[in-house]
Design a protein around this motif. Sequence first.
Motif, short mmCIF file in Angstrom:
data_model
loop_
_atom_site.label_atom_id
_atom_site.label_comp_id
_atom_site.label_asym_id
_atom_site.label_seq_id
_atom_site.Cartn_x
_atom_site.Cartn_y
_atom_site.Cartn_z
N LEU A 150 29.91 3.63 44.09
CA LEU A 150 28.82 3.14 43.24
C LEU A 150 27.54 3.75 43.74
CD1 LEU A 150 30.68 0.31 43.62
CD2 LEU A 150 28.81 -0.52 42.24
N ASP A 151 26.82 4.34 42.82
CA ASP A 151 25.59 5.01 43.19
C ASP A 151 24.40 4.27 42.57
OD1 ASP A 151 23.75 6.84 44.07
OD2 ASP A 151 24.22 8.33 42.53
N ASN A 152 23.75 3.43 43.38
CA ASN A 152 22.50 2.79 42.98
C ASN A 152 22.61 2.04 41.64
OD1 ASN A 152 19.90 2.29 43.81
ND2 ASN A 152 19.03 3.96 42.60
N VAL A 153 23.60 1.16 41.57
CA VAL A 153 23.92 0.48 40.31
C VAL A 153 23.10 -0.80 40.12
CG1 VAL A 153 25.76 -0.88 39.21
CG2 VAL A 153 26.24 1.43 40.04
N SER A 154 22.50 -0.93 38.93
CA SER A 154 21.82 -2.17 38.55
C SER A 154 22.35 -2.62 37.20
CB SER A 154 20.31 -1.96 38.44
OG SER A 154 19.78 -1.58 39.69
N PHE A 155 22.35 -3.95 37.00
CA PHE A 155 22.88 -4.49 35.74
C PHE A 155 22.23 -5.83 35.41
CE2 PHE A 155 25.78 -7.29 33.47
CZ PHE A 155 26.07 -6.53 32.35
N ALA A 156 21.94 -6.03 34.11
CA ALA A 156 21.43 -7.34 33.66
C ALA A 156 22.18 -7.77 32.40
CB ALA A 156 19.94 -7.23 33.35
N TYR A 157 22.54 -9.06 32.31
CA TYR A 157 23.12 -9.58 31.07
C TYR A 157 21.99 -9.79 30.05
CZ TYR A 157 27.47 -10.73 33.52
OH TYR A 157 28.63 -10.67 34.23
N GLU A 158 20.90 -10.36 30.59
CA GLU A 158 19.75 -10.62 29.73
C GLU A 158 18.55 -9.89 30.33
OE1 GLU A 158 20.17 -14.83 29.82
OE2 GLU A 158 21.83 -14.78 28.40
N LYS A 159 17.48 -10.63 30.65
CA LYS A 159 16.29 -9.95 31.17
C LYS A 159 16.35 -9.74 32.69
CE LYS A 159 11.69 -10.86 30.29
NZ LYS A 159 10.72 -11.82 29.73
N GLU A 160 16.77 -10.84 33.37
CA GLU A 160 16.80 -10.81 34.84
C GLU A 160 17.97 -9.97 35.35
OE1 GLU A 160 15.12 -12.03 37.73
OE2 GLU A 160 13.66 -11.89 36.11
N PRO A 161 17.73 -9.01 36.23
CA PRO A 161 18.86 -8.25 36.77
C PRO A 161 19.80 -9.13 37.60
CG PRO A 161 16.79 -7.52 37.76
CD PRO A 161 16.43 -8.53 36.73
N VAL A 162 21.09 -8.94 37.41
CA VAL A 162 22.10 -9.69 38.16
C VAL A 162 22.59 -8.85 39.34
CG1 VAL A 162 24.46 -10.60 37.98
CG2 VAL A 162 22.80 -11.09 36.17
N LEU A 163 22.66 -7.54 39.15
CA LEU A 163 22.98 -6.62 40.25
C LEU A 163 21.82 -5.65 40.42
CD1 LEU A 163 26.72 -5.77 39.43
CD2 LEU A 163 25.86 -7.45 41.07
N LYS A 164 21.43 -5.44 41.69
CA LYS A 164 20.22 -4.64 41.95
C LYS A 164 20.51 -3.52 42.95
CE LYS A 164 17.92 -9.06 41.48
NZ LYS A 164 17.56 -10.23 42.28
#
Length: 267
Positions: free
Chosen positions: A14-28
């Motif tokens: 994983l290279d610098n992965v970020s993810f959000a379901y809505e507005k707030e990121p869940v993975l940073k």
Amino acid sequence: MKQALTPTGPDIFLDNVSFAYEKEPVLKEISLTFEPGRFYSILGPNGCGKTTLLDLLIGHMTPDKGRVFLRGKELAAWSRKKIARTIALVSQNYNINFPFTVEEVIMMGRHPWIPRFSQPDQKDMDRVKAVMARTGTDTFHDRKITALSGGERQRCVFARALCQDTPILFLDEAFSNMDISHTLRLLNLVKEEVSMQNRTVISVFHDINLASIWSDHLIFMKQGRVAACGPTDEVMNAAVIEEVFQVESHVAYNEYSRARQACFKAG
Ligand SMILES: Nc1ncnc2c1ncn2[C@@H]1O[C@H](COP(=O)(O)OP(=O)(O)OP(=O)(O)O)[C@@H](O)[C@H]1O
């Protein structure tokens, strides 16, 4: 844990992965490397992003930022079928509402290997039988999945994933409904698969002590970030547990379990 990508390199990167379901990121900004033939455990408080991370690694969702590589190739370029031949998931949420028999459910694990419009062959049936014997699901193979207890169902779903014969296995709280005897039996089985078949296992655990006994590496997550990761003996300590869970503990090597174990006290 981060290292350069090579064709013979990591199973997952994983290279610098970020993810959000809505507005707030869940993975940073998560960067991690998973090497073949190792048992990794992911630990962390409720809602810190453990299941979301597994969902990204298996391609159920795509990152908003960063990239996921599976065996050197970006996950987005993999077909569903190829992923199913490479990664099996024992999910936390397995709702099987149709009254399939246990044997039918376990046979579903063979589907990525059965050609379209074909029936399972003798090899598939032999594989299902062997896995049922190893997981103790053979004793109730003809019962309806809808009529099983939570722990029996979970064992059945675990057996289905094992039947998939993938080099990578994801376990999302796969033992949460099982009694200690079945938990130990299946964890020993997983460990055997890691060392004999060179399988890579990534398991989400809430039980820190079980994770410490079985894992080569621990990944502690907190609020969508990796708080600590590394070889189990290095990161299994009271400071990390306090930082991640805000609880005090005493952590020491235990002769009997041959692993570092945490003790907690009331109050
Ligand atoms: N489908 C969704 N839509 C919106 N938010 C979601 C969705 N699924 C999960 N979340 C949120 O994302 C965050 C991370 O959830 P996730 O299930 O990854 O946590 P977890 O670490 O696996 O938690 P637990 O230990 O309770 O199983 C939580 O705040 C959760 O409420």
